[in-house]
Design a protein around this motif. Structure first.
Motif, PDB file in Angstrom:
ATOM      1  N   ILE A  26       0.872 -28.237  32.380  1.00  0.00           N
ATOM      2  CA  ILE A  26      -0.023 -29.341  32.712  1.00  0.00           C
ATOM      3  C   ILE A  26      -0.054 -30.285  31.520  1.00  0.00           C
ATOM      4  N   ASN A  27       0.121 -31.567  31.779  1.00  0.00           N
ATOM      5  CA  ASN A  27       0.192 -32.577  30.726  1.00  0.00           C
ATOM      6  C   ASN A  27      -1.110 -33.372  30.665  1.00  0.00           C
ATOM      7  N   PHE A  28      -1.819 -33.227  29.543  1.00  0.00           N
ATOM      8  CA  PHE A  28      -3.088 -33.910  29.332  1.00  0.00           C
ATOM      9  C   PHE A  28      -2.906 -35.148  28.465  1.00  0.00           C
ATOM     10  N   ALA A  29      -3.762 -36.140  28.684  1.00  0.00           N
ATOM     11  CA  ALA A  29      -3.966 -37.230  27.734  1.00  0.00           C
ATOM     12  C   ALA A  29      -5.448 -37.201  27.381  1.00  0.00           C
ATOM     13  N   SER A  30      -5.746 -37.292  26.092  1.00  0.00           N
ATOM     14  CA  SER A  30      -7.144 -37.209  25.676  1.00  0.00           C
ATOM     15  C   SER A  30      -7.381 -38.006  24.413  1.00  0.00           C
ATOM     16  N   GLU A  31      -8.594 -38.486  24.299  1.00  0.00           N
ATOM     17  CA  GLU A  31      -9.031 -39.035  23.020  1.00  0.00           C
ATOM     18  C   GLU A  31      -9.148 -37.884  22.022  1.00  0.00           C
ATOM     19  N   TYR A  32      -9.073 -38.208  20.743  1.00  0.00           N
ATOM     20  CA  TYR A  32      -9.289 -37.205  19.705  1.00  0.00           C
ATOM     21  C   TYR A  32     -10.786 -37.035  19.472  1.00  0.00           C
ATOM     22  N   TRP A  33     -11.271 -35.815  19.681  1.00  0.00           N
ATOM     23  CA  TRP A  33     -12.639 -35.465  19.324  1.00  0.00           C
ATOM     24  C   TRP A  33     -12.576 -34.289  18.360  1.00  0.00           C
ATOM     25  N   GLU A  34     -13.186 -34.460  17.218  1.00  0.00           N
ATOM     26  CA  GLU A  34     -13.148 -33.433  16.190  1.00  0.00           C
ATOM     27  C   GLU A  34     -13.730 -32.124  16.719  1.00  0.00           C
ATOM     28  N   GLU A  35     -12.996 -31.034  16.476  1.00  0.00           N
ATOM     29  CA  GLU A  35     -13.359 -29.678  16.875  1.00  0.00           C
ATOM     30  C   GLU A  35     -13.396 -29.485  18.396  1.00  0.00           C
ATOM     31  N   ALA A  36     -12.911 -30.460  19.141  1.00  0.00           N
ATOM     32  CA  ALA A  36     -12.853 -30.331  20.601  1.00  0.00           C
ATOM     33  C   ALA A  36     -11.430 -30.526  21.103  1.00  0.00           C
ATOM     34  N   THR A  37     -10.801 -31.633  20.687  1.00  0.00           N
ATOM     35  CA  THR A  37      -9.405 -31.890  21.064  1.00  0.00           C
ATOM     36  C   THR A  37      -8.624 -32.235  19.801  1.00  0.00           C
ATOM     37  N   LYS A  39      -5.641 -32.481  17.069  1.00  0.00           N
ATOM     38  CA  LYS A  39      -4.233 -32.848  17.253  1.00  0.00           C
ATOM     39  C   LYS A  39      -3.287 -31.658  17.114  1.00  0.00           C
ATOM     40  N   ASP A  40      -3.767 -30.570  16.489  1.00  0.00           N
ATOM     41  CA  ASP A  40      -2.924 -29.377  16.341  1.00  0.00           C
ATOM     42  C   ASP A  40      -3.110 -28.388  17.494  1.00  0.00           C
ATOM     43  N   GLY A  41      -3.872 -28.793  18.517  1.00  0.00           N
ATOM     44  CA  GLY A  41      -4.052 -27.936  19.686  1.00  0.00           C
ATOM     45  C   GLY A  41      -5.246 -27.013  19.611  1.00  0.00           C
ATOM     46  N   GLU A  59       1.385 -23.652  31.110  1.00  0.00           N
ATOM     47  CA  GLU A  59       1.284 -24.044  29.705  1.00  0.00           C
ATOM     48  C   GLU A  59       0.564 -25.382  29.560  1.00  0.00           C
ATOM     49  N   LEU A  60      -0.309 -25.464  28.578  1.00  0.00           N
ATOM     50  CA  LEU A  60      -1.039 -26.697  28.308  1.00  0.00           C
ATOM     51  C   LEU A  60      -0.262 -27.556  27.316  1.00  0.00           C
ATOM     52  N   LYS A  61      -0.012 -28.803  27.703  1.00  0.00           N
ATOM     53  CA  LYS A  61       0.616 -29.778  26.816  1.00  0.00           C
ATOM     54  C   LYS A  61      -0.296 -31.001  26.751  1.00  0.00           C
ATOM     55  N   PHE A  62      -0.264 -31.714  25.636  1.00  0.00           N
ATOM     56  CA  PHE A  62      -1.177 -32.847  25.522  1.00  0.00           C
ATOM     57  C   PHE A  62      -0.652 -33.890  24.544  1.00  0.00           C
ATOM     58  N   LYS A  63      -1.212 -35.091  24.694  1.00  0.00           N
ATOM     59  CA  LYS A  63      -1.004 -36.176  23.743  1.00  0.00           C
ATOM     60  C   LYS A  63      -2.347 -36.851  23.507  1.00  0.00           C
ATOM     61  N   ILE A  64      -2.542 -37.335  22.283  1.00  0.00           N
ATOM     62  CA  ILE A  64      -3.802 -37.956  21.899  1.00  0.00           C
ATOM     63  C   ILE A  64      -3.672 -39.479  21.949  1.00  0.00           C
ATOM     64  N   TYR A  65      -4.605 -40.098  22.683  1.00  0.00           N
ATOM     65  CA  TYR A  65      -4.648 -41.555  22.802  1.00  0.00           C
ATOM     66  C   TYR A  65      -6.105 -42.007  22.771  1.00  0.00           C
ATOM     67  N   PRO A  66      -6.362 -43.291  22.538  1.00  0.00           N
ATOM     68  CA  PRO A  66      -7.725 -43.798  22.710  1.00  0.00           C
ATOM     69  C   PRO A  66      -8.195 -43.542  24.141  1.00  0.00           C
ATOM     70  N   TYR A  67      -9.510 -43.441  24.310  1.00  0.00           N
ATOM     71  CA  TYR A  67     -10.083 -43.053  25.600  1.00  0.00           C
ATOM     72  C   TYR A  67      -9.579 -43.915  26.756  1.00  0.00           C
TER      73      TYR A  67
END
Length: 252
Positions: A26-37, A39-41, A59-67
């Protein structure tokens, strides 16, 4: 004999096609939230979603972007899911049945201002800031002088310099800023402005619907088992979204 052979071939073909069709990631896009999302997974949210999908060996996959960009990507079906939307915020995505967190929105202001907090009317006509693209103005019924900011440290500097009267942010982010001493907690007053459920949003297509179904099947089991609550306790996050029966605390 020929019929048996044909039936066997059809079965093998069907089984192989089904195996190939099984979603493996599953491919996620998410904002970066400290201790929640992070960048190191690592982080609370990644652990929740990883636990949900690991039950189906996805498997969980993700990329970090602005909200705003993360939400645009799921609406455009460029990713499978995006993290952290209020119910009904968008009409061209699929929403998870259960939330994954309770979003408590806080109001922060300088104690030295001597402001008496009386709810929403206190911010009427004032300079109120929040992180860009958070669209808090859609949930405020009084007129304010809106200031959209790129970084939280910018907001706290503006509060101290009098260029901002109030700053709106999630309780989790405010708590992290104070716990990690990014700001001087003794200078600021924090009040609860509102609270609402945070949901996963999925792409409105066949793949998105299948991944939503996995979440909707597994999340209630994990909530009732106590495993989700244990993750909140592990990360020291006070906004667990469910009561003892596994029902959401907040109404949408």
């Amino acid at each position: 004999m020929k019929k048996l052979l044909l039936a066997s071939l059809i079965f093998c073909f069907t089984f192989t096609a089904a195996a190939q069709a099984k979603i493996k990631s599953i491919n996620f896009a998410s904002e970066y939230w400290e201790e929640a999302t992070e960048k190191d997974g690592t982080g609370l949210y990644w652990e929740i979603f990883r636990m949900v999908y690991k039950l189906e060996e996805i498997e969980l996959k993700f990329k970090i972007y602005p909200y705003a960009r993360a939400m645009k990507m799921v609406r455009n079906k460029e990713v499978d899911a995006s993290v952290g939307s209020y119910a009904g915020e968008f009409d061209d995505v699929l929403y998870s049945e259960l939330p994954f967190d309770l979003d408590v929105t806080s109001i922060v202001y300088l104690k030295s201002k001597g402001i008496k907090w009386e709810g929403e009317k206190t911010i009427a006509g004032k300079k109120v800031g929040w992180i860009r693209d958070y669209v808090y103005d859609e949930y405020i019924s009084v007129k304010v002088k809106k200031r959209e900011l790129n970084k939280r440290k910018q907001a706290y500097r503006m509060l101290e310099k009098g260029r901002l009267d109030f700053f709106m942010d999630s309780l989790i982010d405010v708590s992290i800023q104070m716990q990690k001493k990014y700001i001087k907690a003794e200078k600021f007053q924090v009040e609860t402005f509102s609270q609402g459920n945070l949901y996963l949003v999925f792409a409105d297509n066949k793949r998105g619907a299948e991944l939503k179904a996995v979440y909707d099947k597994n999340m209630p089991k994990l909530v009732k088992s106590g495993k989700i609550k244990a993750l909140f306790e592990k990360w020291g996050v006070p906004t667990y979204a469910f009561d003892e029966q596994g029902s959401p605390l907040a109404k949408d």
